[in-house]
Design a protein around this motif. Structure first.
Motif, mmCIF file in Angstrom:
data_model
loop_
_atom_site.group_PDB
_atom_site.id
_atom_site.type_symbol
_atom_site.label_atom_id
_atom_site.label_comp_id
_atom_site.label_asym_id
_atom_site.label_seq_id
_atom_site.Cartn_x
_atom_site.Cartn_y
_atom_site.Cartn_z
ATOM 1 N N VAL A 59 1.039 -1.241 -0.010
ATOM 2 C CA VAL A 59 -0.045 -0.131 0.062
ATOM 3 C C VAL A 59 0.906 1.244 -0.087
ATOM 4 O O VAL A 59 1.659 1.465 0.814
ATOM 5 N N SER A 60 0.777 2.063 -1.013
ATOM 6 C CA SER A 60 1.709 3.059 -1.376
ATOM 7 C C SER A 60 0.634 4.349 -0.586
ATOM 8 O O SER A 60 -0.369 4.719 -0.848
ATOM 9 N N VAL A 61 1.445 5.131 0.535
ATOM 10 C CA VAL A 61 1.066 5.979 1.203
ATOM 11 C C VAL A 61 1.464 7.326 1.083
ATOM 12 O O VAL A 61 2.649 7.306 1.149
ATOM 13 N N ASP A 62 0.737 8.436 0.795
ATOM 14 C CA ASP A 62 1.361 9.755 0.607
ATOM 15 C C ASP A 62 1.117 10.784 1.476
ATOM 16 O O ASP A 62 1.597 12.057 1.310
ATOM 17 N N PHE A 63 0.290 10.522 2.592
ATOM 18 C CA PHE A 63 0.005 11.779 3.753
ATOM 19 C C PHE A 63 -0.597 12.856 3.117
ATOM 20 O O PHE A 63 -0.234 13.841 3.315
ATOM 21 N N LYS A 64 -1.821 12.758 2.185
ATOM 22 C CA LYS A 64 -2.308 13.895 1.812
ATOM 23 C C LYS A 64 -3.728 13.780 2.381
ATOM 24 O O LYS A 64 -4.624 14.669 1.877
ATOM 25 N N LEU A 99 9.970 -7.554 -2.572
ATOM 26 C CA LEU A 99 9.123 -8.149 -1.552
ATOM 27 C C LEU A 99 8.069 -9.109 -2.000
ATOM 28 O O LEU A 99 7.186 -9.410 -1.345
ATOM 29 N N GLU A 100 8.188 -9.451 -3.388
ATOM 30 C CA GLU A 100 7.355 -10.209 -3.967
ATOM 31 C C GLU A 100 5.958 -9.833 -3.710
ATOM 32 O O GLU A 100 5.091 -10.890 -3.397
ATOM 33 N N ILE A 101 5.667 -8.830 -4.254
ATOM 34 C CA ILE A 101 4.046 -8.224 -4.040
ATOM 35 C C ILE A 101 3.342 -8.963 -4.884
ATOM 36 O O ILE A 101 3.595 -8.878 -6.025
ATOM 37 N N ASP A 102 2.076 -9.257 -4.495
ATOM 38 C CA ASP A 102 1.075 -9.762 -5.478
ATOM 39 C C ASP A 102 0.020 -8.579 -6.013
ATOM 40 O O ASP A 102 -0.689 -8.819 -6.898
ATOM 41 N N LEU A 103 -0.046 -7.510 -5.341
ATOM 42 C CA LEU A 103 -1.022 -6.403 -5.476
ATOM 43 C C LEU A 103 -0.493 -5.236 -4.920
ATOM 44 O O LEU A 103 -0.264 -5.115 -3.769
ATOM 45 N N ILE A 104 -0.479 -4.154 -5.702
ATOM 46 C CA ILE A 104 -0.239 -2.831 -5.338
ATOM 47 C C ILE A 104 -1.425 -1.958 -5.048
ATOM 48 O O ILE A 104 -2.274 -2.018 -5.964
ATOM 49 N N ILE A 105 -1.521 -1.303 -3.975
ATOM 50 C CA ILE A 105 -2.796 -0.461 -3.589
ATOM 51 C C ILE A 105 -2.266 0.925 -3.556
ATOM 52 O O ILE A 105 -1.360 1.132 -2.826
ATOM 53 N N MET A 106 -3.032 1.821 -4.378
ATOM 54 C CA MET A 106 -2.511 3.281 -4.324
ATOM 55 C C MET A 106 -3.907 4.152 -4.571
ATOM 56 O O MET A 106 -4.949 3.688 -5.062
ATOM 57 N N GLY A 107 -3.753 5.225 -4.272
ATOM 58 C CA GLY A 107 -4.856 6.231 -4.364
ATOM 59 C C GLY A 107 -4.675 7.154 -5.480
ATOM 60 O O GLY A 107 -3.532 7.349 -6.117
ATOM 61 N N HIS A 108 -5.806 7.688 -6.111
ATOM 62 C CA HIS A 108 -5.448 8.499 -7.124
ATOM 63 C C HIS A 108 -6.386 9.958 -6.799
ATOM 64 O O HIS A 108 -7.610 9.614 -6.320
ATOM 65 N N GLN A 109 -5.882 11.218 -7.005
ATOM 66 C CA GLN A 109 -6.682 12.225 -6.846
ATOM 67 C C GLN A 109 -6.242 13.082 -7.989
ATOM 68 O O GLN A 109 -5.426 12.973 -8.626
ATOM 69 N N SER A 110 -7.718 13.922 -8.292
ATOM 70 C CA SER A 110 -7.297 14.744 -9.611
ATOM 71 C C SER A 110 -6.568 15.804 -9.261
ATOM 72 O O SER A 110 -7.056 16.268 -8.384
#
Length: 144
Positions: A6-11, A103-114
């Motif tokens: 999970v990619s966290v950007d603190f926004k 890390l042999e990740i199976d899924l990346i979760i990230m957010g998207h903002q316009s």
């Protein structure tokens, strides 16, 4: 699905990403890796690492970001979802993709903002770039 990144950007809308990771982590008994890629330290030509007050301020920001990540990880761990927090300085897209492979990740979760056209022109779109370059499935959560 053993590993989720999970990619966290603190926004301000990290909880939406954490909740989705929690939901998937529970369903698949996955380990959840939380990552925040901080900007690399600025280069000050001809100086060690810049003025002391800048180094101190940067260290404070990184400590605070690490604490937030740890809090999210602890929250997941308390819900019986194995979780680890990673705070890494570097280029965002390359660092996420490298860690996902390592890390042999199976899924990346990230957010998207316009964002506006000027923001996109100067900073680009991280989620779009990850989707284009990743060999790993990417789940994009709308944060608008």
């Amino acid at each position: 699905m053993k590993n989720i990144l999970v990619s966290v950007d603190f926004k301000g809308k990290e909880n939406l990403l954490i909740e989705k990771a929690k939901e998937l982590g529970e369903k698949f008994s996955s380990k959840v890796w939380l990552i925040h890629v901080a900007a690399p330290d600025p280069d000050f030509v001809g100086y060690d690492a810049g003025p002391q007050f800048i180094r101190d301020n940067r260290a404070d920001i990184l400590r605070e970001e690490r604490r937030y990540l740890q809090d999210f990880a602890e929250s997941l761990n308390q819900n019986n979802i194995e979780s680890e927090a990673l705070l890494i300085q570097g280029a965002t897209i390359e660092t996420i993709l490298q860690k996902a492979e390592t890390l042999e990740i199976d899924l990346i979760i990230m957010g998207h903002q316009s964002h506006g056209i000027f923001y996109e022109a100067f900073f680009g779109n991280v989620s779009e770039s990850i989707i284009k370059k990743s060999k790993i499935p990417v789940m994009v959560i709308p944060l608008d």
